[in-house]
Design a protein around this motif. Structure first.
Motif, PDB file in Angstrom:
ATOM      1  N   SER A  57      74.030   5.396 -18.096  1.00 49.29           N
ATOM      2  CA  SER A  57      72.941   5.666 -19.032  1.00 49.29           C
ATOM      3  C   SER A  57      73.032   7.095 -19.547  1.00 49.29           C
ATOM      4  N   ASP A  58      72.814   7.267 -20.831  1.00 51.30           N
ATOM      5  CA  ASP A  58      72.742   8.599 -21.418  1.00 51.30           C
ATOM      6  C   ASP A  58      71.327   9.134 -21.259  1.00 51.30           C
ATOM      7  N   LEU A  59      71.208  10.257 -20.578  1.00 56.79           N
ATOM      8  CA  LEU A  59      69.919  10.944 -20.428  1.00 56.79           C
ATOM      9  C   LEU A  59      70.125  12.408 -20.802  1.00 56.79           C
ATOM     10  N   PRO A  60      70.417  12.667 -22.077  1.00 58.18           N
ATOM     11  CA  PRO A  60      70.749  14.036 -22.493  1.00 58.18           C
ATOM     12  C   PRO A  60      69.572  14.992 -22.336  1.00 58.18           C
ATOM     13  N   GLY A  61      69.895  16.208 -21.970  1.00 58.16           N
ATOM     14  CA  GLY A  61      68.887  17.246 -21.856  1.00 58.16           C
ATOM     15  C   GLY A  61      68.021  17.168 -20.617  1.00 58.16           C
ATOM     16  N   MET A  62      68.311  16.224 -19.733  1.00 56.66           N
ATOM     17  CA  MET A  62      67.528  16.088 -18.505  1.00 56.66           C
ATOM     18  C   MET A  62      68.110  16.981 -17.428  1.00 56.66           C
ATOM     19  N   ASP A  63      67.226  17.480 -16.572  1.00 60.82           N
ATOM     20  CA  ASP A  63      67.648  18.208 -15.384  1.00 60.82           C
ATOM     21  C   ASP A  63      67.773  17.192 -14.255  1.00 60.82           C
ATOM     22  N   LYS A  64      68.812  17.320 -13.445  1.00 61.72           N
ATOM     23  CA  LYS A  64      69.060  16.363 -12.362  1.00 61.72           C
ATOM     24  C   LYS A  64      67.843  16.211 -11.448  1.00 61.72           C
ATOM     25  N   LYS A  65      67.099  17.286 -11.236  1.00 58.75           N
ATOM     26  CA  LYS A  65      65.932  17.223 -10.344  1.00 58.75           C
ATOM     27  C   LYS A  65      64.789  16.379 -10.924  1.00 58.75           C
ATOM     28  N   ASP A  66      64.839  16.075 -12.217  1.00 57.91           N
ATOM     29  CA  ASP A  66      63.798  15.262 -12.859  1.00 57.91           C
ATOM     30  C   ASP A  66      64.167  13.782 -12.955  1.00 57.91           C
ATOM     31  N   ILE A  67      65.301  13.399 -12.327  1.00 60.37           N
ATOM     32  CA  ILE A  67      65.743  12.007 -12.310  1.00 60.37           C
ATOM     33  C   ILE A  67      65.586  11.484 -10.892  1.00 60.37           C
ATOM     34  N   ASP A  68      64.981  10.311 -10.765  1.00 61.15           N
ATOM     35  CA  ASP A  68      64.761   9.711  -9.450  1.00 61.15           C
ATOM     36  C   ASP A  68      65.376   8.315  -9.432  1.00 61.15           C
ATOM     37  N   ILE A  69      66.122   8.017  -8.369  1.00 62.96           N
ATOM     38  CA  ILE A  69      66.722   6.695  -8.190  1.00 62.96           C
ATOM     39  C   ILE A  69      66.299   6.191  -6.824  1.00 62.96           C
ATOM     40  N   LEU A  77      65.125  -3.959  -5.505  1.00 66.91           N
ATOM     41  CA  LEU A  77      64.715  -3.484  -6.816  1.00 66.91           C
ATOM     42  C   LEU A  77      65.203  -2.045  -6.979  1.00 66.91           C
ATOM     43  N   LEU A  78      66.185  -1.864  -7.855  1.00 61.63           N
ATOM     44  CA  LEU A  78      66.709  -0.538  -8.152  1.00 61.63           C
ATOM     45  C   LEU A  78      65.872   0.050  -9.277  1.00 61.63           C
ATOM     46  N   THR A  79      65.277   1.210  -9.037  1.00 57.21           N
ATOM     47  CA  THR A  79      64.428   1.865 -10.030  1.00 57.21           C
ATOM     48  C   THR A  79      65.035   3.214 -10.387  1.00 57.21           C
ATOM     49  N   ILE A  80      65.193   3.442 -11.673  1.00 56.21           N
ATOM     50  CA  ILE A  80      65.683   4.723 -12.172  1.00 56.21           C
ATOM     51  C   ILE A  80      64.609   5.262 -13.101  1.00 56.21           C
ATOM     52  N   SER A  81      64.125   6.462 -12.801  1.00 52.25           N
ATOM     53  CA  SER A  81      63.096   7.057 -13.646  1.00 52.25           C
ATOM     54  C   SER A  81      63.442   8.521 -13.911  1.00 52.25           C
ATOM     55  N   ALA A  82      62.979   8.994 -15.051  1.00 49.65           N
ATOM     56  CA  ALA A  82      63.186  10.389 -15.445  1.00 49.65           C
ATOM     57  C   ALA A  82      61.943  10.858 -16.186  1.00 49.65           C
ATOM     58  N   ILE A  83      61.616  12.121 -15.965  1.00 52.97           N
ATOM     59  CA  ILE A  83      60.437  12.696 -16.618  1.00 52.97           C
ATOM     60  C   ILE A  83      60.857  13.916 -17.423  1.00 52.97           C
ATOM     61  N   ARG A  84      60.393  13.985 -18.662  1.00 56.88           N
ATOM     62  CA  ARG A  84      60.613  15.180 -19.486  1.00 56.88           C
ATOM     63  C   ARG A  84      59.241  15.676 -19.909  1.00 56.88           C
ATOM     64  N   LYS A  85      58.960  16.937 -19.563  1.00 60.73           N
ATOM     65  CA  LYS A  85      57.661  17.528 -19.885  1.00 60.73           C
ATOM     66  C   LYS A  85      57.795  18.471 -21.076  1.00 60.73           C
ATOM     67  N   LYS A  86      56.744  18.496 -21.893  1.00 63.12           N
ATOM     68  CA  LYS A  86      56.699  19.474 -22.980  1.00 63.12           C
ATOM     69  C   LYS A  86      56.441  20.857 -22.381  1.00 63.12           C
ATOM     70  N   GLU A  87      56.972  21.847 -23.036  1.00 59.31           N
ATOM     71  CA  GLU A  87      56.706  23.215 -22.600  1.00 59.31           C
ATOM     72  C   GLU A  87      55.233  23.520 -22.826  1.00 59.31           C
ATOM     73  N   ASP A  88      54.583  24.041 -21.782  1.00 54.90           N
ATOM     74  CA  ASP A  88      53.133  24.250 -21.831  1.00 54.90           C
ATOM     75  C   ASP A  88      52.681  25.171 -22.953  1.00 54.90           C
ATOM     76  N   ASN A  89      53.390  26.252 -23.169  1.00 51.87           N
ATOM     77  CA  ASN A  89      52.908  27.247 -24.130  1.00 51.87           C
ATOM     78  C   ASN A  89      53.631  27.154 -25.480  1.00 51.87           C
ATOM     79  N   ALA A  90      54.404  26.097 -25.702  1.00 53.02           N
ATOM     80  CA  ALA A  90      55.131  25.954 -26.963  1.00 53.02           C
ATOM     81  C   ALA A  90      54.197  25.451 -28.059  1.00 53.02           C
ATOM     82  N   LYS A  91      54.383  25.989 -29.266  1.00 58.36           N
ATOM     83  CA  LYS A  91      53.617  25.541 -30.428  1.00 58.36           C
ATOM     84  C   LYS A  91      54.579  24.748 -31.305  1.00 58.36           C
TER      85      LYS A  91
END
Length: 124
Positions: free
Chosen positions: A40-52, A58-72
């Motif tokens: 799977s292509d998960l560009p721009g993800m940090d390895k620590k934000d991917i969970d398997i 049941l094999l579950t693969i999840s990834a979280i990408r958060k918006k930068e808090d102070n970005a406009k």
């Protein structure tokens, strides 16, 4: 020529189960004599934000990408939030030998096939 038998077999072996209220990511599944490999292509993800995880086949693969808090943001077209897929493993696997690697934005999960064969049970 399109091989529908192979596609049917793949769907029987790995039953895709999308999760409610999450974005599903694109993936490929390759097979050889000894294993399946989910890519799977998960560009721009940090390895620590991917969970398997694997629980009850049941094999579950999840990834979280958060918006930068102070970005406009003037505009935002990238996805943010949970990205998740579940795969029901409808075949015997060597659970202890499942491995994953993440490099250059590509996740590869290798799922070895079980070397044990089915056993005929005699009725007494």
């Amino acid at each position: 020529m399109f091989d529908t038998a192979s596609l049917d077999r793949a769907f029987r072996l790995m039953d895709f189960d999308s999760s409610f209220n999450t974005r599903n990511f694109d993936y490929d599944i390759q097979e050889d004599d000894t294993s399946f490999t989910l890519i799977s292509d998960l560009p721009g993800m940090d390895k620590k934000d991917i969970d398997i995880s694997l629980e009850n086949r049941l094999l579950t693969i999840s990834a979280i990408r958060k918006k930068e808090d102070n970005a406009k943001y003037v505009t935002s077209n990238r996805w943010f939030g949970m990205n998740k897929n579940n795969f029901r493993l409808n075949f015997n696997v060597e659970e202890k030998d499942i491995s994953a690697e993440y490099s250059n934005g590509v996740l590869k999960v290798k799922i070895p096939k079980s070397k044990t064969s089915s056993k005929k049970i005699e009725i007494n």
